[in-house]
Design a protein around this motif. Structure first.
Motif, mmCIF file in Angstrom:
data_model
loop_
_atom_site.group_PDB
_atom_site.id
_atom_site.type_symbol
_atom_site.label_atom_id
_atom_site.label_comp_id
_atom_site.label_asym_id
_atom_site.label_seq_id
_atom_site.Cartn_x
_atom_site.Cartn_y
_atom_site.Cartn_z
ATOM 1 N N ILE A 99 33.754 33.957 29.553
ATOM 2 C CA ILE A 99 33.572 35.387 29.829
ATOM 3 C C ILE A 99 32.099 35.648 30.098
ATOM 4 O O ILE A 99 31.225 35.196 29.337
ATOM 5 C CB ILE A 99 34.059 36.238 28.647
ATOM 6 C CG1 ILE A 99 35.533 35.954 28.369
ATOM 7 C CG2 ILE A 99 33.838 37.724 28.921
ATOM 8 C CD1 ILE A 99 36.066 36.664 27.120
ATOM 9 N N TYR A 140 42.340 37.815 26.051
ATOM 10 C CA TYR A 140 41.850 36.958 27.140
ATOM 11 C C TYR A 140 42.447 35.551 27.053
ATOM 12 O O TYR A 140 42.921 34.992 28.045
ATOM 13 C CB TYR A 140 40.322 36.901 27.072
ATOM 14 C CG TYR A 140 39.712 35.727 27.795
ATOM 15 C CD1 TYR A 140 39.798 35.610 29.183
ATOM 16 C CD2 TYR A 140 39.051 34.728 27.085
ATOM 17 C CE1 TYR A 140 39.242 34.524 29.839
ATOM 18 C CE2 TYR A 140 38.489 33.645 27.738
ATOM 19 C CZ TYR A 140 38.586 33.539 29.112
ATOM 20 O OH TYR A 140 38.032 32.470 29.749
ATOM 21 N N ALA A 200 42.514 38.037 35.535
ATOM 22 C CA ALA A 200 41.535 38.815 34.765
ATOM 23 C C ALA A 200 41.276 40.162 35.427
ATOM 24 O O ALA A 200 41.148 41.196 34.762
ATOM 25 C CB ALA A 200 40.238 38.025 34.631
ATOM 26 N N GLN A 209 42.537 44.307 33.454
ATOM 27 C CA GLN A 209 41.400 45.023 32.890
ATOM 28 C C GLN A 209 41.809 46.090 31.869
ATOM 29 O O GLN A 209 41.133 46.278 30.851
ATOM 30 C CB GLN A 209 40.566 45.650 34.015
ATOM 31 C CG GLN A 209 39.791 44.648 34.835
ATOM 32 C CD GLN A 209 38.860 43.796 33.982
ATOM 33 O OE1 GLN A 209 38.095 44.312 33.172
ATOM 34 N NE2 GLN A 209 38.932 42.484 34.170
#
Length: 451
Positions: free
Chosen positions: A272, A294, A345, A349
């Motif tokens: 990240i 995540y 990803a 969000q």
């Protein structure tokens, strides 16, 4: 306390105590015991149906002048067995109910044996010679299916008590027509009791009961250990890929540091962006919640593309393709996974914002393919299953290069061409030949997979 007394207490409480076991292991043992009780119920039902069918089709024994209790005993036992089986599927049968079941089993059998001298109009010594006593061993054997010595012991002791009660009644029922003898012929042909024969039957029942109880005493300890090991093996499969976990749990010998093999594989790194600086401003539980979202997303993508997560490195993920399981498309799979990670990803969000991430979450990822060594490293006290090789180092450095190249997914030209030969259908987004990558001595021909 003597070792004998401890052993007796151990058996009477059903084996090793469950107090020191984790809750999930206790629940697993309880589930296994509940399943065993249902199995016992089905076996009992099968037996009563078998004997009922046999009784219905077999020729009737001659000489019966009195009331025949057999069909009523079979019907009563059928109803009791069906009720017990139904209850076992709806509830966890308590121990007191199981003890009542044992007494009912033995009472019906002893009562049936007792009824024979009434049915055939004979002295009570008549029923002492019936082969029906052997059914006692069926009930004792069925109790062994639960792997609990207490219930086997109880069944055997109740059976012995019931049989001794029958012998006692035969002795005191009518002394002028019965006598104790030591003559085996008189015992078989008349209304006589051979004490040695009745002791033999009693001792055999006790011996079988004790032997099975001791076997279950040992087997129950092994069951507890096996259940704990099974739970540990299941946990291992959550920490490692299924193939790695299987190689550890199914190994013929104890794994040692230095064991491994070489494979052609692809390595994927992902992490990240700005994670350290952003997480410093957040509560620890928020950081962990974002990481969980995540990582769940990333693992799903990696596994769907045929990869295996080797380890989590804080916010980073190291995944392998073709390292622990043979693959002919390892490079193509890894590049598809890298591109999908960036795309997923971007689409997730809202998921990260709801978990507490304060702004747009961005990731970087990179892939490199080549020979790697897959094996065990570490010391005698702590081992780790991992991958080692130039491809691992290159993937890590290429991932760092995303920041300089202002990209989100990178690979090198040789990996990209290998992936194309393996069926990769991703278009060439951009090639950057001769790029300087920190930590690498020679310039690298980069291929951008996502910006």
């Amino acid at each position: 306390m003597s070792s004998f007394a401890k052993t007796v207490r151990y058996i009477l409480r059903g084996g090793p105590p469950v107090d020191g076991l984790p809750d999930r292991v206790r629940e697993d043992i309880r589930a296994r015991e509940a399943s065993s009780e249902r199995l016992i119920g089905w076996v009992q039902l099968g037996l009563v149906l078998f004997f009922s069918t046999l009784y219905a089709i077999a020729p009737r024994a001659e000489g019966s002048a009195g009331f025949n209790f057999v069909p009523y005993a079979l019907m009563a036992y059928f109803l009791f067995t069906v009720t017990r089986l139904v209850l076992s599927y709806r509830y966890e049968l308590p121990e007191w109910y199981l003890l009542v079941s044992i007494f009912v089993d033995m009472s019906l059998l002893v009562g049936l044996i007792f009824s024979f001298h009434i049915q055939y109009g004979q002295h009570p010594t008549f029923y002492l010679k019936t082969p029906t006593l052997m059914y006692v061993f069926l009930f004792i054997g069925m109790r062994a299916l639960r792997f609990d010595p207490r219930f086997v012991l109880t069944t055997g002791l109740v059976a012995v008590a019931g049989w001794l009660g029958l012998v006692f009644y035969a002795v005191v029922a009518d002394m002028d027509r019965m006598r104790v003898t030591r003559n085996y012929v008189e015992y078989l042909t008349g209304n006589n009791i051979l004490i040695g024969a009745e002791l033999d039957k009693t001792m055999v029942i006790l011996a079988v009961t004790v032997i099975l109880s001791v076997a279950l005493y040992r087997g129950r300890s092994m069951l507890f250990e096996a259940t704990k090991d099974h739970a540990a093996a299941m946990d291992l499969r959550r920490f490692f890929s299924p193939e790695v976990a299987a190689s550890i749990t199914d190994a013929d010998t104890e794994l040692q540091a230095g064991e491994g093999r070489q494979r052609d594989a692809a390595i994927l790194y992902a992490d990240i962006r700005s994670f350290t600086s952003t997480s410093a401003t957040l509560a620890p539980e928020t950081v962990l919640a974002v990481l969980a979202e995540y990582q769940n997303m990333a693992v799903e993508v990696i596994v769907e593309e045929g990869g295996r997560v080797d380890k989590f490195l804080g916010d980073g993920i190291l995944a392998t393709f073709g390292a622990v399981q043979d693959s002919e498309t390892y490079a193509a799979d890894a590049l598809r996974a890298a591109a999908r990670l960036v795309e997923s990803a971007a689409l997730e969000q809202q998921r990260f914002l709801e978990a507490g991430w304060p702004h747009h979450l961005e990731i970087g990822t990179a892939v490199s393919a080549g020979p790697v060594t897959v094996g065990v490293i570490g010391s005698k006290r702590r081992l780790e299953f991992t991958v080692i090789g130039d491809a691992v180092n290159r993937a890590a450095k290429l991932e760092d290069a995303n920041k300089v190249e202002r990209s989100k997914a990178l690979t090198d030209k040789s990996t990209f061409e290998l992936a194309l030969s393996q069926g990769l259908d991703l278009p060439l987004l951009e090639a950057r030949p001769g790029a300087e990558v920190a930590g690498m001595k020679q310039p690298v021909d980069l291929v951008v997979l996502a910006r």
